[in-house]
Design an enzyme around this catalytic site. Sequence first.
Site, PDB file in Angstrom:
ATOM      1  N   LEU A 206       0.752  -1.311   0.071  1.00 38.69           N
ATOM      2  CA  LEU A 206      -0.099  -0.040  -0.002  1.00 38.69           C
ATOM      3  C   LEU A 206       0.845   1.262   0.151  1.00 38.69           C
ATOM      4  O   LEU A 206       1.645   1.492   0.827  1.00 38.69           O
ATOM      5  CB  LEU A 206      -1.020   0.120   1.307  1.00 38.69           C
ATOM      6  CG  LEU A 206      -1.821  -1.226   1.356  1.00 38.69           C
ATOM      7  CD1 LEU A 206      -2.690  -1.072   2.554  1.00 38.69           C
ATOM      8  CD2 LEU A 206      -2.606  -1.336   0.192  1.00 38.69           C
ATOM      9  N   GLY A 226       3.867   0.023   4.997  1.00 37.73           N
ATOM     10  CA  GLY A 226       5.283   0.481   5.319  1.00 37.73           C
ATOM     11  C   GLY A 226       5.293   1.206   6.757  1.00 37.73           C
ATOM     12  O   GLY A 226       4.776   2.186   7.093  1.00 37.73           O
ATOM     13  N   ASP A 230       8.304   9.665   9.479  1.00 36.16           N
ATOM     14  CA  ASP A 230       8.856  10.914   8.942  1.00 36.16           C
ATOM     15  C   ASP A 230       9.625  10.227   7.478  1.00 36.16           C
ATOM     16  O   ASP A 230      10.782  10.344   7.038  1.00 36.16           O
ATOM     17  CB  ASP A 230      10.263  11.232   9.616  1.00 36.16           C
ATOM     18  CG  ASP A 230      10.470  12.534   9.117  1.00 36.16           C
ATOM     19  OD1 ASP A 230       9.859  13.072   8.203  1.00 36.16           O
ATOM     20  OD2 ASP A 230      11.275  13.320   9.889  1.00 36.16           O
ATOM     21  N   ASN A 232       9.054  12.033   4.792  1.00 39.80           N
ATOM     22  CA  ASN A 232       9.442  13.143   3.964  1.00 39.80           C
ATOM     23  C   ASN A 232      10.806  13.062   3.574  1.00 39.80           C
ATOM     24  O   ASN A 232      11.301  13.645   2.560  1.00 39.80           O
ATOM     25  CB  ASN A 232       9.224  14.345   4.709  1.00 39.80           C
ATOM     26  CG  ASN A 232       8.002  14.766   5.045  1.00 39.80           C
ATOM     27  OD1 ASN A 232       7.102  14.428   4.085  1.00 39.80           O
ATOM     28  ND2 ASN A 232       7.240  15.221   6.104  1.00 39.80           N
ATOM     29  N   ARG A 233      11.708  12.138   4.435  1.00 41.08           N
ATOM     30  CA  ARG A 233      13.220  12.277   3.976  1.00 41.08           C
ATOM     31  C   ARG A 233      13.527  11.006   3.008  1.00 41.08           C
ATOM     32  O   ARG A 233      14.534  11.115   2.611  1.00 41.08           O
ATOM     33  CB  ARG A 233      14.040  11.910   5.384  1.00 41.08           C
ATOM     34  CG  ARG A 233      13.831  12.825   6.566  1.00 41.08           C
ATOM     35  CD  ARG A 233      15.119  12.894   7.146  1.00 41.08           C
ATOM     36  NE  ARG A 233      15.480  11.395   7.838  1.00 41.08           N
ATOM     37  CZ  ARG A 233      14.795  10.882   8.816  1.00 41.08           C
ATOM     38  NH1 ARG A 233      13.900  11.546   9.449  1.00 41.08           N
ATOM     39  NH2 ARG A 233      15.204  10.025   9.405  1.00 41.08           N
ATOM     40  N   LEU A 252      -4.991   3.567  -1.137  1.00 34.34           N
ATOM     41  CA  LEU A 252      -6.397   3.575  -0.566  1.00 34.34           C
ATOM     42  C   LEU A 252      -7.286   4.632  -1.235  1.00 34.34           C
ATOM     43  O   LEU A 252      -6.835   5.670  -1.832  1.00 34.34           O
ATOM     44  CB  LEU A 252      -6.479   3.816   0.790  1.00 34.34           C
ATOM     45  CG  LEU A 252      -6.039   2.870   1.948  1.00 34.34           C
ATOM     46  CD1 LEU A 252      -5.859   3.365   3.415  1.00 34.34           C
ATOM     47  CD2 LEU A 252      -6.405   1.590   1.917  1.00 34.34           C
ATOM     48  N   LEU A 266      -1.033  10.070   7.574  1.00 38.14           N
ATOM     49  CA  LEU A 266      -1.708   9.082   8.501  1.00 38.14           C
ATOM     50  C   LEU A 266      -0.821   8.230   9.252  1.00 38.14           C
ATOM     51  O   LEU A 266       0.530   7.989   8.828  1.00 38.14           O
ATOM     52  CB  LEU A 266      -2.629   8.180   7.577  1.00 38.14           C
ATOM     53  CG  LEU A 266      -3.697   8.763   7.147  1.00 38.14           C
ATOM     54  CD1 LEU A 266      -4.417   7.675   5.949  1.00 38.14           C
ATOM     55  CD2 LEU A 266      -4.762   9.279   7.819  1.00 38.14           C
TER      56      LEU A 266
END
Length: 334
Positions: A206, A226, A230, A232-233, A252, A266
């Site tokens: 997913l 997963g 964080d 974002n990195r 989803l 989320l």
Amino acid sequence: MAAATGNDDDNGFENQLKPESEPALVNLSPPLSKNAQKKQLKQQRYEAKKAEKKAQEKEQKRKEGERKHKEWEETLANATEEERLKLIESRKSLRKERMDKRSEEKEKKMERLNRAKEIGQKIVVDVDFAHLMSESEISSLVQQIMYCYAVNGRSTSPCHLWLTGVQGKMSAELDKLPGFEKWFIEKESNCYIEAMADQKDHLVYLTADSDTVLDDLDPKHIYIIGGLVDRNRFKGITMAKAQEQGIKTAKLPIAEYMKMSSSQVLTVNQVLEILVKFLETRNWKTAFFTVIPQRKRTGLDPVASSKLEPQEEDADDHLERKKVCVEVPLESSS
């Protein structure tokens, strides 16, 4: 003088064998962007505020316990011997009822989890990312996994929950959870691709980067979340991992029912709860609006607004109070 010279020579020889300095450890993690630093600071402030609130609630609970105990002692002191015996017996009876009810609920829970292990939807939390996370991020993920287990255990239609990649620091942190060794859950030190090698064709990761929208949960498929805080990195890391392993991906259908806020994140436990709620209701709308907090929504998707019905007020706020709020970017879980 000779002895001193001998010692100096020995010390000099030993010094030649020792490296001048220890090799410096290299941090392989990409540096945080300014935006990521701001988010991290905001998260740290939130955690500090949450800890302070928790301490206040604990103190209030302690004071409330002392007040009730004092009232009980006063009630007994003012009662006759006969009344005192009846009060004590009544209290024992109520305590036994609570314990019996708790025992019955535990038995039913184990029955549901046993059934899920046999025929339930398989859902994997991939925790094979510990080497990319800091200690605080690993701790946050462990808390989210704890919530996943609790949510699944309470569900009327629990999934068959797996943890894969449980090794090293992640394994050590999970082992610190009270009763973790007794959890009714599958734990694998290997990656899912190895642990489920004979079911590779049924694996579905997913990720929000996927072009495939998940319409339903196929009981034959094994859905992977997963476990990386964080993200974002590490943008797109789960999609890249799935492509490298040659397994299916999906996301989803959140966009069909609502628009997320700019943070678009989320938690791992929220994704798991969405999937479990869908297993209970077979309704994405109900699953999304029950789990995703109001603060993460900006409005309804115009295309799908006709699908939606009015929601009960305060439902999300009620759930939000019961959730850990360590945020994971949406791509990590959808």
